[in-house]
Design a protein around this motif. Structure first.
Motif, PDB file in Angstrom:
ATOM      1  N   VAL A  15      52.086  71.542  54.315  1.00  0.00           N
ATOM      2  CA  VAL A  15      53.080  70.884  53.570  1.00  0.00           C
ATOM      3  C   VAL A  15      52.877  69.832  54.199  1.00  0.00           C
ATOM      4  N   ILE A  18      50.047  67.558  53.491  1.00  0.00           N
ATOM      5  CA  ILE A  18      49.894  67.458  52.234  1.00  0.00           C
ATOM      6  C   ILE A  18      50.468  65.924  52.037  1.00  0.00           C
ATOM      7  N   VAL A  19      51.478  66.009  52.612  1.00  0.00           N
ATOM      8  CA  VAL A  19      52.521  64.963  52.293  1.00  0.00           C
ATOM      9  C   VAL A  19      51.676  63.783  53.485  1.00  0.00           C
ATOM     10  N   GLY A 255      69.158  68.066  53.517  1.00  0.00           N
ATOM     11  CA  GLY A 255      68.553  67.255  52.953  1.00  0.00           C
ATOM     12  C   GLY A 255      68.567  65.794  52.734  1.00  0.00           C
ATOM     13  N   LYS A 256      69.447  66.648  51.454  1.00  0.00           N
ATOM     14  CA  LYS A 256      70.071  65.182  50.743  1.00  0.00           C
ATOM     15  C   LYS A 256      70.754  64.360  50.945  1.00  0.00           C
ATOM     16  N   ALA A 259      69.160  61.773  52.634  1.00  0.00           N
ATOM     17  CA  ALA A 259      68.768  61.022  51.708  1.00  0.00           C
ATOM     18  C   ALA A 259      69.827  59.918  51.092  1.00  0.00           C
ATOM     19  N   TYR A 292      58.528  56.336  58.656  1.00  0.00           N
ATOM     20  CA  TYR A 292      60.376  57.219  57.729  1.00  0.00           C
ATOM     21  C   TYR A 292      60.134  57.980  57.141  1.00  0.00           C
ATOM     22  N   LEU A 293      59.144  57.961  55.885  1.00  0.00           N
ATOM     23  CA  LEU A 293      59.142  59.131  54.828  1.00  0.00           C
ATOM     24  C   LEU A 293      58.187  60.729  56.265  1.00  0.00           C
ATOM     25  N   VAL A 296      61.430  61.769  58.202  1.00  0.00           N
ATOM     26  CA  VAL A 296      61.461  62.264  57.469  1.00  0.00           C
ATOM     27  C   VAL A 296      61.572  63.649  57.142  1.00  0.00           C
ATOM     28  N   SER A 297      59.791  64.200  56.691  1.00  0.00           N
ATOM     29  CA  SER A 297      59.561  64.940  56.068  1.00  0.00           C
ATOM     30  C   SER A 297      59.266  66.132  56.883  1.00  0.00           C
ATOM     31  N   PHE A 300      62.793  67.610  57.411  1.00  0.00           N
ATOM     32  CA  PHE A 300      63.043  68.529  56.273  1.00  0.00           C
ATOM     33  C   PHE A 300      62.292  69.573  56.646  1.00  0.00           C
ATOM     34  N   VAL A 301      60.604  69.356  56.700  1.00  0.00           N
ATOM     35  CA  VAL A 301      60.090  71.164  56.441  1.00  0.00           C
ATOM     36  C   VAL A 301      60.637  71.853  58.082  1.00  0.00           C
ATOM     37  N   ASN A 304      63.935  73.448  56.533  1.00  0.00           N
ATOM     38  CA  ASN A 304      63.745  74.916  55.714  1.00  0.00           C
ATOM     39  C   ASN A 304      63.170  76.066  56.444  1.00  0.00           C
TER      40      ASN A 304
END
Lengths: 321, 308
Positions: A15, A18-19, A255-256, A259, A292-293, A296-297, A300-301, A304
């Motif tokens: 993941v 891919i991100v 996660g929310k 965000a 940042y992206l 943060v990814s 999140f990963v 999960n």
């Protein structure tokens, strides 16, 4: 179990990979970063030189290779605005965001679960219906507007709460925290309340729905017949069986919250990574947005991943295959 | 000619039958007793009226420069001291009537919410049907994308897309569609899988109907109900997402302010005491989304047999 962990771990890397591809390619099709770096009156020769220096004259795939190599070394380029490592900027601001996020999560758990248990155990009561309507209102509230109203009421009108910043900060084992000082705590309350409302409402509704189903089951009737205390039935027998869906959604909720922290931090001028993101978007500071992206990814990963692992500890019945 | 007439007639009789059937259904019976659902419906109707005929009723078009006057700036709501009845909810820093701005802003907000929902619904439903019906590689590809996307909050993905593509209504619709299709695809895929096993699908396969006819004529009507609740609630959540993005400065353009952008404009003057410029637009967002959620919540409880 170990096999499962490896499988999930592999999935996690996939993941992230891919991100990184998406982020890289989308970013390379938007705007020319060279023009952001060179002085306004640069000659064409200077622009070309800068382009070669950045490796931007290479084909896209080669550029992606360079990007990936740098990424693995933790180097995502320098911020255009601050002239220092983008990833370092993010990490510097991380404790402020985490402090806010953790405090909001604590607020929402401690209010949502007991209220949800109550509303689910006695769904016909008027107070339960009021709780449900209030939670629906909580989902419908525009987050940023709540923050503004809190500022207007408590900071502008009543002047009992500060409206921006983190206040006094103390440093503990390298982490700069404001929650442990009195002034810092005061600064934390309003943003944390604003941030917790939505996840509180979601958790409450989920707990209630789960409780309503569990309360119909035989083992609850049995516990009642046995003469167990209502409190024991609700919080020991019933709640345990409700927690699994709650925890799943909770992973998404964290996660929310992260965000939405961007919004909260913007309104309360809270110096965290969310505010940095919004400022960087307004300045088109690309390396910081990318950093940042990716950071943060990654969070999140991992989140999960841990949520999935936690299932097995809570409910041994879940089959990992 | 007569054939056509009979067709029309039978269609109207049919509609009448359906309507009276609906009035006798359990759904309607429970609806009549659910105050929240009725309140939600009334709110939604009021907002739809506001968005369609509202501009005819308000005192000015806030984006027609000839109709606004800077002399009327900073007027408080009508009930406050020096408020004017003409400006019921006050005016902003440029003399625009807040109520008129809200009416025009509701238009933009609702348009984006509803159009975004329609696009997401169409694309998500088609992908879900295809994934569920054909299975195999295409199914796992679509569902992998959905899985990965679901591990990131929708608002963040939309924020990312908007920060790259820049503000604008079309960009906003693209961003919302890209985050919104997933939930339909998942739901419809699940329902399609269940439907595929039933005998009538076997039967139409035996007749030799082409796949697209089976999908859209036979399966689609039977899985469509599962998307109605999602669609209702999604309009509300899109209105909120759009408002958040606009508040952050990456949503609608300044020339077409939605309710969210109005709140942002009000935020800039909040500290100087102009509380009405941001309070009222936010209140209207809340009422709109609350209305949609009240109705959606009732529908979810009614249409979900597990809760009964």
């Amino acid at each position: 179990m170990i096999k499962y962990i490896f499988k999930r771990f592999y999935h996690m890397i996939l993941v992230l990979f891919i991100v990184s591809i998406i982020v890289f390619f989308v970013m390379s099709f938007t705007g020319d970063p060279v023009l952001m770096l060179v002085p306004l009156d640069a000659t064409q020769a200077q622009i070309d030189a800068a382009r070669i220096e950045l490796g931007l004259d290479q084909p896209l795939l080669v550029q992606y290779g360079i990007f990936l190599k740098n990424l693995l070394r933790g180097d995502l380029g320098n911020s255009y605005a601050f002239k220092q490592s983008a990833i370092k900027l993010i990490i510097e601001r991380m404790p402020a965001t985490f402090e806010l996020v953790v405090f909001s999560i604590i607020i929402s758990i401690f209010l949502a679960i007991p209220l949800g248990v109550y509303a689910g155990a006695y769904p016909k009561k008027r107070s339960s219906k009021t709780i449900m309507l209030a939670s629906l209102l909580g989902i419908s509230l525009p987050n940023f507007w709540v923050g503004m109203m809190l500022i207007f009421i408590f900071a502008v009108q009543l002047q009992v709460m500060p409206s921006f910043g983190r206040g006094d900060i103390i440093e503990i084992v390298g982490l700069r925290l404001s929650i442990l000082t009195k002034d810092g705590l005061k600064h934390l309350i309003l943003p944390a309340v604003m941030l917790s409302i939505q996840s509180m409402a979601v958790l409450l509704r989920l707990t209630r729905a789960g409780m309503m189903e569990v309360m119909k089951q035989d083992f609850i009737k049995f516990a009642r017949a046995k003469g167990a205390l209502t409190r024991t039935i609700l919080f020991k027998h019933a709640l345990k069986n409700v927690l699994i869906p709650v925890i799943t959604v909770f992973g998404i909720q964290i996660g929310k919250i992260i965000a939405f922290a961007t919004v909260t931090e913007t309104i309360f001028a809270w110096p965290g990574m969310g505010k940095l993101l919004i400022d960087s978007i307004n300045r088109s500071d690309r390396p910081v947005i990318v950093a940042y992206l990716l950071v943060v990814s990654f969070i999140f990963v991992c989140l999960n991943f841990f949520v999935d692992l936690m299932y097995t500890f809570i409910d041994p019945r879940i089959d990992l295959r | 000619m007569t054939k056509l007439k009979i067709g029309v007639l039978s269609a109207s009789v049919n509609a009448e039958n359906k309507w009276s059937q609906f009035l006798q259904s359990e759904f309607y019976f429970n609806y009549k007793r659910n105050i929240a659902a009725i309140a939600g419906t009334i709110l939604i109707i009021l907002f739809l009226l506001m968005a369609t005929v509202g501009p005819l009723l308000v005192p000015q078009n806030p984006y027609n420069l000839q109709e606004i006057s800077i002399l009327d700036a900073y007027k408080p709501p009508a009930w406050a001291e020096d408020g004017e009845l003409r400006y019921l909810l006050g005016t902003d820093s440029q003399g625009r009537d807040i109520l008129s701005s809200i009416v025009y802003g509701t238009r933009v907000s609702l348009f984006i919410g509803i159009t975004g929902m329609l696009f997401s619904c169409i694309i998500g439903t088609v992908l879900g049907l295809v994934a569920g019906f054909f299975g195999g590689k295409i199914d796992s590809l679509i569902m992998r994308i959905a899985d990965i996307q679901l591990s990131f909050p929708a608002t963040l993905i939309a924020l990312f897309i908007m920060s790259i593509s820049g503000r604008g209504i079309v960009n906003l619709l693209i961003a919302l569609t890209l985050v919104g299709w997933v939930i339909y695809a998942r739901t419809v895929r699940g329902a399609t899988l269940a439907e595929k096993k039933k005998e009538y699908i076997e039967a139409v396969k035996v007749i030799g109907l082409p796949n697209y006819k089976i999908l859209f004529k036979h399966i689609l009507p039977n899985v469509f109900t599962s998307t109605i609740v999602i669609a209702t609630i999604q309009v509300g959540s899109f209105v909120l997402t759009e408002a958040t993005l606009s508040f952050l400065g990456v949503g609608v353009p300044v020339t077409r302010p939605s309710l969210g952008l109005l709140v942002k404009n009000g935020y800039d003057v909040l500290f100087s005491g102009l509380w009405w410029a941001s309070t009222f637009p936010g209140l209207f967002i809340m009422l709109l989304v609350f209305g949609i959620n009240m109705l959606g919540d009732f529908m979810r409880d009614e249409l979900n047999p597990r809760l009964k």
